[in-house]
Scaffold this active site. Structure first.
Site, short mmCIF file in Angstrom:
data_model
loop_
_atom_site.label_atom_id
_atom_site.label_comp_id
_atom_site.label_asym_id
_atom_site.label_seq_id
_atom_site.Cartn_x
_atom_site.Cartn_y
_atom_site.Cartn_z
N GLY A 12 0.83 -1.21 0.00
CA GLY A 12 0.00 0.00 0.00
C GLY A 12 0.86 1.26 0.00
O GLY A 12 1.92 1.29 0.62
N GLY A 114 6.50 -2.89 3.24
CA GLY A 114 6.19 -3.35 4.60
C GLY A 114 6.65 -4.79 4.75
O GLY A 114 7.32 -5.33 3.86
N ASP A 115 6.26 -5.42 5.85
CA ASP A 115 6.80 -6.77 6.10
C ASP A 115 6.36 -7.78 5.04
O ASP A 115 7.15 -8.66 4.65
CB ASP A 115 6.49 -7.26 7.52
CG ASP A 115 5.04 -7.11 7.89
OD1 ASP A 115 4.23 -6.68 7.03
OD2 ASP A 115 4.69 -7.44 9.04
N GLY A 116 5.12 -7.65 4.54
CA GLY A 116 4.65 -8.58 3.50
C GLY A 116 5.48 -8.45 2.24
O GLY A 116 5.92 -9.45 1.65
N SER A 117 5.72 -7.20 1.81
CA SER A 117 6.53 -6.98 0.60
C SER A 117 7.96 -7.45 0.82
O SER A 117 8.56 -8.04 -0.08
CB SER A 117 6.56 -5.48 0.26
OG SER A 117 5.27 -5.03 0.01
N THR A 138 4.99 2.05 6.09
CA THR A 138 3.59 1.66 6.26
C THR A 138 2.94 2.60 7.26
O THR A 138 3.53 2.91 8.31
CB THR A 138 3.40 0.21 6.76
OG1 THR A 138 2.03 0.06 7.15
CG2 THR A 138 4.25 -0.16 7.95
N ASP A 140 0.74 1.75 9.10
CA ASP A 140 0.39 0.93 10.28
C ASP A 140 1.50 0.93 11.34
O ASP A 140 1.25 0.59 12.49
CB ASP A 140 0.12 -0.52 9.85
CG ASP A 140 -0.92 -0.62 8.74
OD1 ASP A 140 -1.70 0.33 8.58
OD2 ASP A 140 -0.92 -1.63 8.02
N ARG A 175 -23.10 15.63 20.50
CA ARG A 175 -23.01 14.27 19.94
C ARG A 175 -21.76 13.51 20.40
O ARG A 175 -20.76 14.10 20.76
CB ARG A 175 -22.95 14.34 18.41
CG ARG A 175 -24.30 14.62 17.80
CD ARG A 175 -24.18 14.82 16.31
NE ARG A 175 -25.50 14.93 15.73
CZ ARG A 175 -25.76 15.44 14.53
NH1 ARG A 175 -24.77 15.88 13.77
NH2 ARG A 175 -26.99 15.48 14.07
O1 F6P Z 1 -1.40 -1.53 5.39
C1 F6P Z 1 -1.81 -0.24 5.08
C2 F6P Z 1 -3.31 -0.16 4.96
O2 F6P Z 1 -3.66 1.18 4.68
C3 F6P Z 1 -4.07 -0.68 6.18
O3 F6P Z 1 -4.07 0.24 7.24
C4 F6P Z 1 -5.42 -0.95 5.56
O4 F6P Z 1 -6.13 -1.93 6.27
C5 F6P Z 1 -5.07 -1.45 4.19
O5 F6P Z 1 -3.76 -0.98 3.90
C6 F6P Z 1 -5.99 -1.02 3.10
O6 F6P Z 1 -5.60 -1.66 1.92
P1 F6P Z 1 -6.19 -1.33 0.51
O7 F6P Z 1 -5.44 -0.12 -0.01
O8 F6P Z 1 -5.93 -2.54 -0.30
O9 F6P Z 1 -7.64 -1.02 0.67
#
Ligand code: F6P
Length: 359
Positions: A12, A114-117, A138, A140, A175
């Site tokens: 992302g 990120g870690d996945g990539s 990231t 996150d 609210r």
């Molecule tokens: O990992 C980054 C992130 O923005 C997360 O926070 C979120 O859940 C996800 O990617 C959203 O992914 P996509 O861009 O595929 O909707």
């Protein structure tokens, strides 16, 4: 012929990627090296010829370094080891990528991800004998071995600003305002923005909540003479039944979404307070990077090129104790970093009287 470095962004997008690419290009240029940008992450290497663009320092010094997104494009789909083909089958396309990378004639690649990539890029690098360094990014902020990743600071700034904008309208209408933020399975954005933006309640995936606890806090706010409340909910917080709030899209993918509305409804039922919900979504990724993200990206980009020039590979640049360091990519991938429920910010939130939904 000049030596070449390849660079790609993967996973992302987030704010600060262009600043990191710029820094790498500038540093490489000073060392007399050339940088070739690979388009759309590993997807650009599935074309023959590969989709690339040679990058020059002049490409960056006007608007680009100030822009969110990535000029190289990126993808968070299509793992090349298990690539979805148009006929619905899956195929291992790793060798195509490795062959194409080799045709680029690069000394090494810089993967911004990120870690996945990193896990995918590292596997490709190992299989193909390709030298690689990683730059963590990231929103996150869940990559291990680094205190900060590119994009997190900007995402927190955007979420904090959202709370700043929700507060006056909340107060005007008496609210409860619920703000759902991203962060995947880590509550870092919610925790930081919630404290900075004056939230009364912060719900993060790492701390299970009870609705009574939230209701008690909102009641106390009212009894204290304040007519509104701000609640921040991280997207991966579960429902009271322990379910993840995910939506299945027609592409078959499940994505987080809905916990803000769920919690808003629960708060209304438990307190009778008029409640509205805002889902911040990708706004957190698309902004102009904060100065902190630009600084981090610049320092990371420079260090990544320096590692290559020193012949240090399979390393990720990282931020620790006010310094740039480098760590093995493998260690960083293994050390996923959710919110430590004993950390300083959790203590700070509690000490400010912010409810984390569990007391
Ligand atoms: O990992 C980054 C992130 O923005 C997360 O926070 C979120 O859940 C996800 O990617 C959203 O992914 P996509 O861009 O595929 O909707």
């Amino acid at each position: 012929m000049k030596k070449r470095i390849g660079i790609l962004t993967s996973g992302g997008d987030c704010a600060g990627l262009n600043a990191a690419i710029r820094a790498a290009v500038h540093r490489a240029d000073l060392l007399g090296w050339e940088v070739v940008g690979i388009l759309d992450g590993t997807a650009g290497l599935l074309f023959d010829p590969p989709q690339v663009r040679v990058l020059h320092p002049n490409d960056f010094d006007n608007n680009v370094m100030r822009m969110g997104g990535t000029i190289l494009g990126t993808t968070n789909k299509g793992n090349p080891f298990d690539y979805p083909m148009p006929d619905g089958s899956r195929k291992d396309r790793s060798e195509e990528i490795i062959t194409n990378l080799k045709t680029l004639g690069v000394e090494a690649i810089i993967g911004i991800g990120g870690d996945g990539s990193f896990a995918i890029l590292r596997k490709l690098a190992m299989q193909g004998g390709i030298r690689m360094v990683g730059i963590p990014k990231t929103i996150d902020n869940d990559i291990g071995e680094t205190e900060a990743s590119i994009g997190f600071d900007t995402a927190v700034a955007v979420a904090t600003e959202a709370l700043d904008r929700l507060q006056p309208t909340a107060a005007s209408h008496d609210r409860v305002m619920v703000l759902e933020v991203m962060g995947r399975d880590a509550g870092h954005i919610a925790l930081s923005a919630g404290i900075a933006g004056g939230a009364d309640v912060i719900l993060i995936p790492e701390i299970p909540y009870r609705i009574n606890s939230i209701a008690k806090k909102i009641q106390a706010v009212k009894e204290g003479g304040r007519n509104f409340a701000l609640v921040v909910v991280s997207e991966a917080v579960k429902t009271l039944d322990g379910e993840s709030a995910q939506m299945e899209f027609s592409d078959g993918q499940k994505r987080y979404g809905g916990i803000g509305h769920y919690v808003g409804e629960q708060i209304f039922k438990a307190t009778g307070s008029e409640t509205r919900v805002t889902v911040l979504g990708h706004v957190q990724r698309g902004s102009q990077p904060t100065y902190n993200d630009r600084l981090l990206a610049s320092a990371f980009g420079v260090r990544a090129v320096d590692l290559i020039s020193q012949g240090k590979f399979d390393r990720m640049v990282a931020w620790k104790n006010r310094q740039i360091v480098d760590v093995p990519i493998e260690t960083a991938i293994a050390a996923y970093q959710a919110v430590d429920t004993n950390n300083t910010l959790v203590h700070t939130a509690r000490a400010l009287g912010i409810s984390l939904g569990d007391e």
